[in-house]
Design an enzyme around this catalytic site. Structure first.
Site, PDB file in Angstrom:
ATOM      1  N   TYR A 101      24.669  26.475 -21.490  1.00  0.00           N
ATOM      2  CA  TYR A 101      24.678  25.078 -21.068  1.00  0.00           C
ATOM      3  C   TYR A 101      23.288  24.495 -21.271  1.00  0.00           C
ATOM      4  CZ  TYR A 101      24.840  20.904 -18.176  1.00  0.00           C
ATOM      5  OH  TYR A 101      24.767  19.599 -17.746  1.00  0.00           O
ATOM      6  N   GLU A 189      24.615  15.977 -22.538  1.00  0.00           N
ATOM      7  CA  GLU A 189      24.973  17.340 -22.162  1.00  0.00           C
ATOM      8  C   GLU A 189      25.647  18.071 -23.315  1.00  0.00           C
ATOM      9  OE1 GLU A 189      27.090  18.257 -18.172  1.00  0.00           O
ATOM     10  OE2 GLU A 189      28.659  18.312 -19.677  1.00  0.00           O
TER      11      GLU A 189
END
Ligand code: GDP
Ligand code: MN
Length: 380
Positions: A101, A189
């Site tokens: 991530y 993101e």
């Protein structure tokens, strides 16, 4: 404003972040063609503005163009959490070695951008934060200094990133910072950022939220708005510079000022009512704005009664009264009961105009709330 994955990825790619080859499609036969052109296994990805598509059946692997077309046909009729699928992204399937991530968000508590990385990628970062908080690293970015190399190295160490990927990781992190900054984003993101067998690091998913208040500086981004995904009343309200918030009850609220909106809803709730929405026409609204606000309120079929609560400061109550009269004159829907309470600048002139039209008025907020609730048919 959120943008779709395929749009976010175009931006990532513009900043040299590697993404899988692919294209977006509006129908299943084009999906087949894209799959043929890619000439290998593909992933068909529903383009809806919510996370967790994987779990909901919105991300599926296809072995050949036939299967891709079949999957796309099924998906195009589907909904995920009430959002209809109108577009799918078709991409070459990637061999995943590990899912990471990486994102930059606005940390409101610290009033600062924050870069977040985790070796626990692929799943929602909120879930990861619950399941394995120690696996998530957060570093605040000083906006005046920018993202520093030592911070990026710190992140790489904290997620146990193999040394050979560090250079690419640094380039991706720096690109994310540039994207966040130049586009006035509140979130950029990549989840998952994947370590793949053949390509090294590659962004398999992309999410981006842009600060609505900065959209005027980015006309090219404003064009990316996906109106299918938004509440139609909110879109209409924005055109007139009115803040509109949709809720689940049956009383429409027209007010001027956010604080007054909160107070109005508190009193409604206290008396047993349920707001359907509120429209904040702001300060200094003229008759035309009021009339647009009314049109929006009355086109919402949930609304069974309307409470108008206006505090006249810069806003003049007689202007509001004229706006209401004009809006009611032009609306075609069967009349919806309303109760109007005015206080402040030119309130008396306003009441006179309303009374001439036989419109129901109230002289206190409590009285107005009680009357509106009775008209909406809500039980106490
Ligand atoms: P989200 O669930 O809406 O966040 O959608 P993502 O694009 O992040 O995809 C969810 C998951 O699907 C990823 O974490 C991967 O595990 C899987 N996935 C997506 N694309 C591929 C792919 O090209 N190959 C493989 N093997 N898995 C994929
Ligand atoms: Mn994802």
């Amino acid at each position: 404003m959120k943008i779709q994955e395929y749009q976010a990825k175009q931006i990532l790619s513009k900043y040299d972040i590697p993404i899988p080859r692919g294209q977006v499609a509006l129908n299943a036969s084009f999906v087949r063609q894209i799959a043929e052109d890619l000439g290998e296994k593909v992933v068909v990805k529903a383009q809806v503005l919510i996370g967790g598509r994987g779990k909901a059946g919105g991300i599926r692997l296809a072995n050949d163009p036939d299967e891709a077309e079949e999957i796309a046909t099924e998906m195009m009729g589907m909904e995920i959490n009430g959002f209809p699928i109108h577009k799918v992204l078709v991409e070459e399937a990637v061999d995943i070695k590990q899912e990471l991530y990486l994102g930059i968000a606005t940390d409101r508590l610290n009033a600062s951008p924050v870069i977040i990385a985790s070796s626990y990628g692929g799943i929602d970062i909120e879930d990861a934060a619950e399941e394995a908080p120690e696996k998530i690293s957060r570093i605040l970015i000083d906006p005046l200094v920018g993202l520093c190399d030592f911070q990026i190295r710190g992140l790489a160490v904290s997620i146990d990133l193999p040394r050979k990927h560090w250079k690419k990781f640094a380039q991706i992190a720096n690109a994310l910072w540039q994207i966040y900054k130049t586009n006035d984003a509140s979130l950029v993101e990549i989840n998952p950022l994947v370590i793949s067998e053949e390509n090294g690091l590659i962004a398999l998913d992309g999410k981006m939220t842009i600060d609505d208040n900065a959209l005027f500086r980015h006309p090219e981004l404003a064009d990316l708005r996906d109106l299918d995904m938004e509440n139609p009343y909110e879109i209409e309200a924005q055109k007139y510079g009115i803040a509109y918030i949709h809720m689940t009850g049956n009383i429409g609220c027209l007010v001027n000022g956010a604080g007054l909106a909160m107070a109005t809803m508190d009193i409604l709730k206290l008396k047993g009512g349920e707001p359907a929405n509120f429209l904040d026409i702001g300060g200094g609204a003229g008759a035309e704005k009021v009339s647009s606000a009314f049109r929006i309120l009355l086109s919402d079929t949930q609304v069974k009664a309307v409470l108008v609560n206006i505090f006249g400061g810069i806003t003049r109550c007689d202007e509001i009264a004229r706006g209401i009269t004009a809006a009611l004159a032009e609306q075609k829907r069967p009349q919806i009961p309303l109760v109007i309470r005015l206080v402040g600048t030119n309130a008396n002139e306003g009441y006179k105009i309303l009374e001439k039209q036989n419109l129901p008025v109230a002289h206190s907020l409590l009285e107005a709330a009680e009357k509106t609730i009775a008209l909406a048919g809500v039980k106490k």
